[in-house]
Design an enzyme around this catalytic site. Structure first.
Site, mmCIF file in Angstrom:
data_model
loop_
_atom_site.group_PDB
_atom_site.id
_atom_site.type_symbol
_atom_site.label_atom_id
_atom_site.label_comp_id
_atom_site.label_asym_id
_atom_site.label_seq_id
_atom_site.Cartn_x
_atom_site.Cartn_y
_atom_site.Cartn_z
ATOM 1 N N LEU A 8 0.877 -1.176 0.000
ATOM 2 C CA LEU A 8 0.000 0.000 0.000
ATOM 3 C C LEU A 8 0.917 1.229 0.000
ATOM 4 O O LEU A 8 1.734 1.386 0.910
ATOM 5 C CB LEU A 8 -0.892 -0.044 1.249
ATOM 6 C CG LEU A 8 -2.060 0.922 1.401
ATOM 7 C CD1 LEU A 8 -2.930 0.504 2.582
ATOM 8 C CD2 LEU A 8 -1.683 2.365 1.487
ATOM 9 N N VAL A 9 0.786 2.055 -1.028
ATOM 10 C CA VAL A 9 1.620 3.256 -1.131
ATOM 11 C C VAL A 9 0.710 4.479 -1.096
ATOM 12 O O VAL A 9 -0.134 4.656 -1.989
ATOM 13 C CB VAL A 9 2.456 3.264 -2.435
ATOM 14 C CG1 VAL A 9 3.286 4.537 -2.543
ATOM 15 C CG2 VAL A 9 3.365 2.034 -2.506
ATOM 16 N N SER A 154 11.282 13.624 6.635
ATOM 17 C CA SER A 154 12.016 14.667 5.914
ATOM 18 C C SER A 154 13.224 15.067 6.752
ATOM 19 O O SER A 154 13.180 15.019 7.990
ATOM 20 C CB SER A 154 11.132 15.899 5.710
ATOM 21 O OG SER A 154 11.921 16.989 5.263
ATOM 22 N N TYR A 167 5.209 21.539 9.660
ATOM 23 C CA TYR A 167 5.822 20.451 8.879
ATOM 24 C C TYR A 167 6.956 19.792 9.671
ATOM 25 O O TYR A 167 7.048 18.566 9.757
ATOM 26 C CB TYR A 167 6.335 21.042 7.560
ATOM 27 C CG TYR A 167 6.872 20.041 6.554
ATOM 28 C CD1 TYR A 167 6.001 19.277 5.785
ATOM 29 C CD2 TYR A 167 8.241 19.882 6.365
ATOM 30 C CE1 TYR A 167 6.497 18.375 4.841
ATOM 31 C CE2 TYR A 167 8.742 18.990 5.425
ATOM 32 C CZ TYR A 167 7.855 18.239 4.663
ATOM 33 O OH TYR A 167 8.348 17.349 3.736
ATOM 34 N N ALA A 168 7.817 20.615 10.280
ATOM 35 C CA ALA A 168 8.952 20.063 11.044
ATOM 36 C C ALA A 168 8.450 19.265 12.241
ATOM 37 O O ALA A 168 8.990 18.193 12.553
ATOM 38 C CB ALA A 168 9.873 21.193 11.506
HETATM 39 P P1 NAD Z 1 3.821 15.489 -3.772
HETATM 40 O O1 NAD Z 1 3.129 16.738 -3.373
HETATM 41 O O2 NAD Z 1 4.314 15.336 -5.176
HETATM 42 O O3 NAD Z 1 2.923 14.230 -3.395
HETATM 43 C C1 NAD Z 1 2.195 14.125 -2.195
HETATM 44 C C2 NAD Z 1 0.918 13.364 -2.492
HETATM 45 O O4 NAD Z 1 0.191 13.177 -1.257
HETATM 46 C C3 NAD Z 1 -0.028 14.131 -3.447
HETATM 47 O O5 NAD Z 1 -0.303 13.346 -4.583
HETATM 48 C C4 NAD Z 1 -1.267 14.379 -2.606
HETATM 49 O O6 NAD Z 1 -2.479 14.335 -3.332
HETATM 50 C C5 NAD Z 1 -1.185 13.249 -1.576
HETATM 51 N N1 NAD Z 1 -2.003 13.568 -0.405
HETATM 52 C C6 NAD Z 1 -2.000 14.730 0.300
HETATM 53 N N2 NAD Z 1 -2.938 14.679 1.265
HETATM 54 C C7 NAD Z 1 -3.538 13.462 1.192
HETATM 55 C C8 NAD Z 1 -4.602 12.833 1.905
HETATM 56 N N3 NAD Z 1 -5.237 13.443 2.922
HETATM 57 N N4 NAD Z 1 -4.987 11.586 1.538
HETATM 58 C C9 NAD Z 1 -4.363 10.949 0.503
HETATM 59 N N5 NAD Z 1 -3.348 11.510 -0.214
HETATM 60 C C10 NAD Z 1 -2.944 12.755 0.117
HETATM 61 O O7 NAD Z 1 5.033 15.329 -2.736
HETATM 62 P P2 NAD Z 1 6.417 14.525 -2.878
HETATM 63 O O8 NAD Z 1 7.471 15.501 -3.163
HETATM 64 O O9 NAD Z 1 6.232 13.325 -3.727
HETATM 65 O O10 NAD Z 1 6.605 14.089 -1.352
HETATM 66 C C11 NAD Z 1 6.246 12.814 -0.855
HETATM 67 C C12 NAD Z 1 6.636 12.733 0.612
HETATM 68 O O11 NAD Z 1 8.030 12.994 0.749
HETATM 69 C C13 NAD Z 1 5.917 13.759 1.483
HETATM 70 O O12 NAD Z 1 5.563 13.163 2.700
HETATM 71 C C14 NAD Z 1 6.967 14.840 1.691
HETATM 72 O O13 NAD Z 1 6.767 15.528 2.902
HETATM 73 C C15 NAD Z 1 8.235 14.017 1.709
HETATM 74 N N6 NAD Z 1 9.420 14.819 1.338
HETATM 75 C C16 NAD Z 1 9.540 15.368 0.100
HETATM 76 C C17 NAD Z 1 10.678 16.118 -0.210
HETATM 77 C C18 NAD Z 1 10.892 16.763 -1.560
HETATM 78 O O14 NAD Z 1 11.894 17.480 -1.727
HETATM 79 N N7 NAD Z 1 10.035 16.521 -2.527
HETATM 80 C C19 NAD Z 1 11.671 16.297 0.764
HETATM 81 C C20 NAD Z 1 11.505 15.722 2.009
HETATM 82 C C21 NAD Z 1 10.363 14.970 2.282
#
Ligand code: NAD
Length: 259
Positions: A8-9, A154, A167-168
């Site tokens: 499950l992703v 993160s 967020y932090a």
């Molecule tokens: P993204 O915004 O591309 O994807 C996040 C996804 O989560 C979106 O498709 C959104 O629709 C979904 N989502 C949000 N709320 C939801 C809910 N209530 N129910 C179901 N789905 C929901 O983000 P990303 O860059 O792919 O990041 C993925 C994870 O990695 C996140 O947790 C983010 O905090 C973490 N992260 C990302 C980075 C970065 O640089 N991109 C860095 C550190 C951590």
């Protein structure tokens, strides 16, 4: 490696989620793609790479709702015929703002999505896994290699960031939750680990103003942003055979940022 297993992703429509779905499917798992929005583009991009769409099922669910999460986990079992034994908590949001201006609603939204929802999913998946183990209903694959949960936190959860108290807090909470749930679940054959991504090229990072991104690039010892696939490789390691003795760990994938 994951033939006959269900993963499950969450956040499967997002940048990192898409790469995680692809690596798990390529390694034989059936993946339940869970997102608030449609994961059709994720599934199409993977099938365009020659992988059968029959290994992916899309579920549009708000993971902050406990009843939706409970229904989701049983629906996946009904649809795939196997219980979920790999869970990747990847969905996340940002609602940035200076501490003194931040709305309570923005604080709550980030905590609910980034911290409470992974708890709800971990609980629902673990309950199903444990009850089937007790009844002896698990496939030999699942009982020999156990369950694996990976929380995508993160690097900001380790060091904090301007304008990101919500967020932090959520991402730091995820590190604590990983360690506590790893202790609770080890006896049941479920490992729990967390990844701290640095700056990764996804829509979430694209929302950061270029001036700030450039400053960040200068701080990264390796000198460039990561790709979603770098995080997916970490997930593969933690879920797969190579990670079978790893639990409660924190894996930083950051190009050396804030080491
Ligand atoms: P993204 O915004 O591309 O994807 C996040 C996804 O989560 C979106 O498709 C959104 O629709 C979904 N989502 C949000 N709320 C939801 C809910 N209530 N129910 C179901 N789905 C929901 O983000 P990303 O860059 O792919 O990041 C993925 C994870 O990695 C996140 O947790 C983010 O905090 C973490 N992260 C990302 C980075 C970065 O640089 N991109 C860095 C550190 C951590």
């Amino acid at each position: 490696m994951f033939a006959g297993r269900t993963a499950l992703v969450t956040g499967s429509a997002g940048g990192i989620g898409r790469a995680v779905v692809e690596i798990l499917v390529k390694n034989g798992a059936h993946v339940a793609c869970v997102d608030l929005t449609s994961s059709a583009a994720t599934i199409k991009s993977i099938t365009d790479n020659g992988i059968s769409s029959s290994l992916m099922t899309e579920y549009q669910v708000d993971i902050t709702s406990k009843s939706s999460v409970t229904d989701l986990v049983s629906q996946i079992k009904t649809d795939t015929g196997t219980s979920t034994s790999l869970l990747i908590n990847c969905a996340g949001i940002t609602r940035d703002g200076w501490l003194w201006k931040m709305d309570e609603t923005d604080y709550d939204a980030v905590l609910n999505t980034n911290l409470k929802a992974p708890f709800l999913l971990t609980q629902a998946v673990a309950k199903q896994f444990i009850s089937e183990k007790k009844l002896g209903q698990q496939s030999s694959q699942q009982s020999s290699t156990g369950g694996s949960i990976v929380n995508i936190s993160s690097i900001i959860g380790k060091v904090g960031n301007l304008g990101q108290t919500n967020y932090a807090a959520a991402k730091a909470g995820m590190i604590g939750m990983t360690k506590a749930s790893a202790k609770d679940l080890a006896i049941h054959g479920i490992r729990v680990n967390t990844i701290l991504p640095g700056f990764i090229q996804t829509p979430m990072a694209q929302a950061v103003p270029e001036k700030i991104l450039e400053k960040t690039r200068q701080q990264i010892p390796m000198g460039f942003l990561g790709d979603p696939e770098d995080i997916a490789e970490g997930v593969l390691y933690l879920c797969g055979r190579s990670g079978k003795y790893v639990t409660g760990s924190v894996l930083e994938i950051t190009g050396g940022l804030y080491m």
